[in-house]
Scaffold this active site. Sequence first.
Site, mmCIF file in Angstrom:
data_model
loop_
_atom_site.group_PDB
_atom_site.id
_atom_site.type_symbol
_atom_site.label_atom_id
_atom_site.label_comp_id
_atom_site.label_asym_id
_atom_site.label_seq_id
_atom_site.Cartn_x
_atom_site.Cartn_y
_atom_site.Cartn_z
ATOM 1 N N GLU A 45 0.781 -1.019 -0.181
ATOM 2 C CA GLU A 45 0.085 0.285 0.040
ATOM 3 C C GLU A 45 1.215 1.335 -0.149
ATOM 4 O O GLU A 45 0.389 2.346 -0.590
ATOM 5 C CB GLU A 45 -1.220 -0.121 1.449
ATOM 6 N N TYR A 63 -6.930 5.911 4.932
ATOM 7 C CA TYR A 63 -6.606 4.868 4.292
ATOM 8 C C TYR A 63 -6.183 3.943 3.967
ATOM 9 O O TYR A 63 -6.430 2.626 4.401
ATOM 10 C CB TYR A 63 -6.905 5.482 2.716
ATOM 11 N N ASP A 87 -9.345 5.555 -0.848
ATOM 12 C CA ASP A 87 -8.977 7.131 -1.640
ATOM 13 C C ASP A 87 -9.301 6.938 -3.051
ATOM 14 O O ASP A 87 -10.180 7.397 -3.211
ATOM 15 C CB ASP A 87 -7.079 5.148 -2.275
#
Length: 354
Positions: free
Chosen positions: A37, A120, A138
Amino acid sequence: MEPLDRLPVPLIRWYRENARVLPWRSDPTPYHVWVSEIMLQQTRVAAVLDYYRRFLAELPTVADLARVEEDRLLKLWQGLGYYNRARNLQKAARQIMEEHGGVFPDTYEEIRALCGVGDYTAGAIASIAFGLPVPAVDGNVLRVVSRVTGDERDITRPQTKTAVGEALKKVMPAGAPGDFNQALMELGATVCLPNGAPLCPRCPAREFCAAHLTDRTGELPVKAAKKERRVEERTVFLIFYQNKVALRRRGKKGLLAGLWEYPNELSPAPCPVEAAYLENGPSGKHIFTHIEWRMRSVIVGAAGEKLPEGWVWAGRAELEREYAVPNAFQAFQNAVEGRLGGEEGWQSSIFDMV
């Protein structure tokens, strides 16, 4: 039934049939999800894959990440850009070692408290790795939800992001929060594309998507215009001496902090070393978030080995293994490689291209 209420079942079915096979999805440990991520922020999936594999091959655990030397960490990150992401990864790894005994925290609040982890990323890790029912909102998710619901609020405003997160909590399936979040991201990345070009015939929400039904996919989501970038004219000095090129390290704060670079200054700028000869070199441009560098280069043959304090001479081996030169200078790649000379077996580029 509202469009968002109708979304989970067809969306998850679509995701399980169409999701791309990605290494962090195949083995979704907290560490793997976290690293992926962070790498994926501001970076395309295709560009991340090789970096991810190389990173985990050398730093397979949180403990490895916590103790690696910073220069080596930045070299592994070279080409991904936004280097503070790598530094924050290491700071967070050290937090995990010191505050959690080396075990990745398993609550949203503790994950969110890690250095460099925002709402997020915390939501993605919590839902995918631990099955916690929290949203991960996002840009892709905001675009999907705005179009499905016909929401005309500006998605760059924090209030809109918060409201979308609250709405998703209400429809998130309790048994599959990770799949639901990943499905939203996947739909936005592969079907509900930006700039008015979605692939609506492939979308599982096409029968109830407000933007599709009213022909407003080109108008939604609403997004405030970006501020105009500041332009800087810079002179880059490619300084050579005995098959080596001069590098200097940038300061600890600001743009490209702590990275090695070819010496450069705002134009016009005098040559910083005594020169045996000067030649015009290639030009280049690099766009950062808020600044655009327009660069001309000067090739300098140094008259001697002396450099300003803190600068170093780097040969091809050092450039390949030790010094992380950011992509901002990739326009000068061929000029540097040509002056240092080539050798069979050496990497074709001293830069990791993205």
